[in-house]
Design a protein around this motif. Structure first.
Motif, PDB file in Angstrom:
ATOM      1  N   ALA A  19       0.822  -1.206   0.000  1.00  0.00           N
ATOM      2  CA  ALA A  19       0.000   0.000   0.000  1.00  0.00           C
ATOM      3  C   ALA A  19       0.866   1.270   0.000  1.00  0.00           C
ATOM      4  CB  ALA A  19      -0.931  -0.008   1.197  1.00  0.00           C
ATOM      5  N   ALA A  20       2.035   1.241   0.584  1.00  0.00           N
ATOM      6  CA  ALA A  20       2.863   2.429   0.719  1.00  0.00           C
ATOM      7  C   ALA A  20       3.453   2.937  -0.609  1.00  0.00           C
ATOM      8  CB  ALA A  20       3.974   2.168   1.726  1.00  0.00           C
ATOM      9  N   PRO A  21       4.068   2.083  -1.473  1.00  0.00           N
ATOM     10  CA  PRO A  21       4.752   2.655  -2.643  1.00  0.00           C
ATOM     11  C   PRO A  21       3.853   2.895  -3.852  1.00  0.00           C
ATOM     12  CG  PRO A  21       5.209   0.327  -2.534  1.00  0.00           C
ATOM     13  CD  PRO A  21       4.385   0.681  -1.325  1.00  0.00           C
ATOM     14  N   LYS A  22       2.606   3.314  -3.694  1.00  0.00           N
ATOM     15  CA  LYS A  22       1.714   3.563  -4.823  1.00  0.00           C
ATOM     16  C   LYS A  22       1.918   4.959  -5.414  1.00  0.00           C
ATOM     17  CE  LYS A  22      -2.107   0.406  -4.399  1.00  0.00           C
ATOM     18  NZ  LYS A  22      -3.550   0.254  -4.365  1.00  0.00           N
ATOM     19  N   ALA A  23       2.894   5.696  -4.971  1.00  0.00           N
ATOM     20  CA  ALA A  23       3.114   7.051  -5.442  1.00  0.00           C
ATOM     21  C   ALA A  23       3.921   7.093  -6.740  1.00  0.00           C
ATOM     22  CB  ALA A  23       3.837   7.843  -4.371  1.00  0.00           C
ATOM     23  N   LYS A  24       4.182   5.929  -7.382  1.00  0.00           N
ATOM     24  CA  LYS A  24       4.951   5.894  -8.623  1.00  0.00           C
ATOM     25  C   LYS A  24       4.163   6.553  -9.748  1.00  0.00           C
ATOM     26  CE  LYS A  24       7.718   1.758  -7.932  1.00  0.00           C
ATOM     27  NZ  LYS A  24       8.026   0.436  -8.453  1.00  0.00           N
ATOM     28  N   SER A  25       4.893   7.254 -10.619  1.00  0.00           N
ATOM     29  CA  SER A  25       4.239   7.910 -11.754  1.00  0.00           C
ATOM     30  C   SER A  25       4.139   6.935 -12.926  1.00  0.00           C
ATOM     31  CB  SER A  25       5.032   9.145 -12.163  1.00  0.00           C
ATOM     32  OG  SER A  25       6.322   8.749 -12.585  1.00  0.00           O
ATOM     33  N   ALA A  26       3.377   7.293 -13.931  1.00  0.00           N
ATOM     34  CA  ALA A  26       3.218   6.445 -15.105  1.00  0.00           C
ATOM     35  C   ALA A  26       4.540   6.344 -15.851  1.00  0.00           C
ATOM     36  CB  ALA A  26       2.153   7.025 -16.020  1.00  0.00           C
ATOM     37  N   ARG A  27       4.752   5.208 -16.503  1.00  0.00           N
ATOM     38  CA  ARG A  27       5.996   4.968 -17.215  1.00  0.00           C
ATOM     39  C   ARG A  27       6.074   5.859 -18.454  1.00  0.00           C
ATOM     40  NH1 ARG A  27       7.694  -0.833 -19.630  1.00  0.00           N
ATOM     41  NH2 ARG A  27       9.162   0.028 -21.063  1.00  0.00           N
ATOM     42  N   LYS A  28       7.203   6.507 -18.648  1.00  0.00           N
ATOM     43  CA  LYS A  28       7.373   7.434 -19.761  1.00  0.00           C
ATOM     44  C   LYS A  28       8.195   6.761 -20.867  1.00  0.00           C
ATOM     45  CE  LYS A  28       7.379  11.316 -16.616  1.00  0.00           C
ATOM     46  NZ  LYS A  28       8.176  12.319 -15.957  1.00  0.00           N
ATOM     47  N   PRO A  29       7.828   6.952 -22.135  1.00  0.00           N
ATOM     48  CA  PRO A  29       8.617   6.355 -23.213  1.00  0.00           C
ATOM     49  C   PRO A  29       9.971   7.053 -23.355  1.00  0.00           C
ATOM     50  CG  PRO A  29       6.860   7.693 -24.118  1.00  0.00           C
ATOM     51  CD  PRO A  29       6.663   7.646 -22.624  1.00  0.00           C
ATOM     52  N   ASN A  30      10.950   6.306 -23.811  1.00  0.00           N
ATOM     53  CA  ASN A  30      12.296   6.828 -24.017  1.00  0.00           C
ATOM     54  C   ASN A  30      12.282   7.728 -25.259  1.00  0.00           C
ATOM     55  OD1 ASN A  30      14.992   7.302 -24.331  1.00  0.00           O
ATOM     56  ND2 ASN A  30      15.618   5.159 -24.143  1.00  0.00           N
TER      57      ASN A  30
END
Length: 135
Positions: free
Chosen positions: A45-56
């Motif tokens: 539950a804690a590490p849900k602050a990740k952003s969406a994956r960005k293309p290179n």
């Protein structure tokens, strides 16, 4: 023969005793499992602050195909991923994939120029050969 019968009965008795022990161990493991699951849920539950994956950006850079490659995929600048997609569309449309070994591509006149004169190319070598025609 009497000795043989006694030996088999002892083995059978030993086999019957073993599952009882295993059943007790399994029961204790099942009781401990819900505690571990609760801990894992709390950690997830804690590490849900990740952003969406960005293309290179370099991967999506538009590259200009050579004249030989432009005959197959078009002359407009395209990212490498789109070039490979269009190549596969051309291969499928013209039935150039080898029937027995699907990893091989049988080149027609247009693809022969791109593949450096080779008649049959592995799909893994194809991207290497195509990259020489992109700038």
């Amino acid at each position: 023969m009497a000795k043989a019968k006694k030996a088999t009965t002892k083995k059978a008795a030993a086999k019957k005793a073993a599952p009882k022990k295993a059943a007790k161990k399994a029961a204790t493991k099942k009781a401990a499992a819900p505690k571990k699951a609760a801990k894992k849920a709390a950690k997830k539950a804690a590490p849900k602050a990740k952003s969406a994956r960005k293309p290179n950006a370099a991967f999506m850079k538009a590259l200009t195909p050579s004249a030989a490659l432009a005959a197959v995929v078009g002359a407009s600048p395209l990212p490498r991923t789109e070039v490979v997609k269009k190549l596969w569309a051309y291969i499928k449309k013209n039935g150039l994939q080898d029937a027995k070994n699907k990893r091989n591509i049988n080149a027609d006149a247009k693809l022969k120029e791109v593949f450096g004169g080779k008649t049959t190319v592995s799909m893994f070598d194809m991207t290497k050969l195509v990259s020489k025609h992109l700038k």
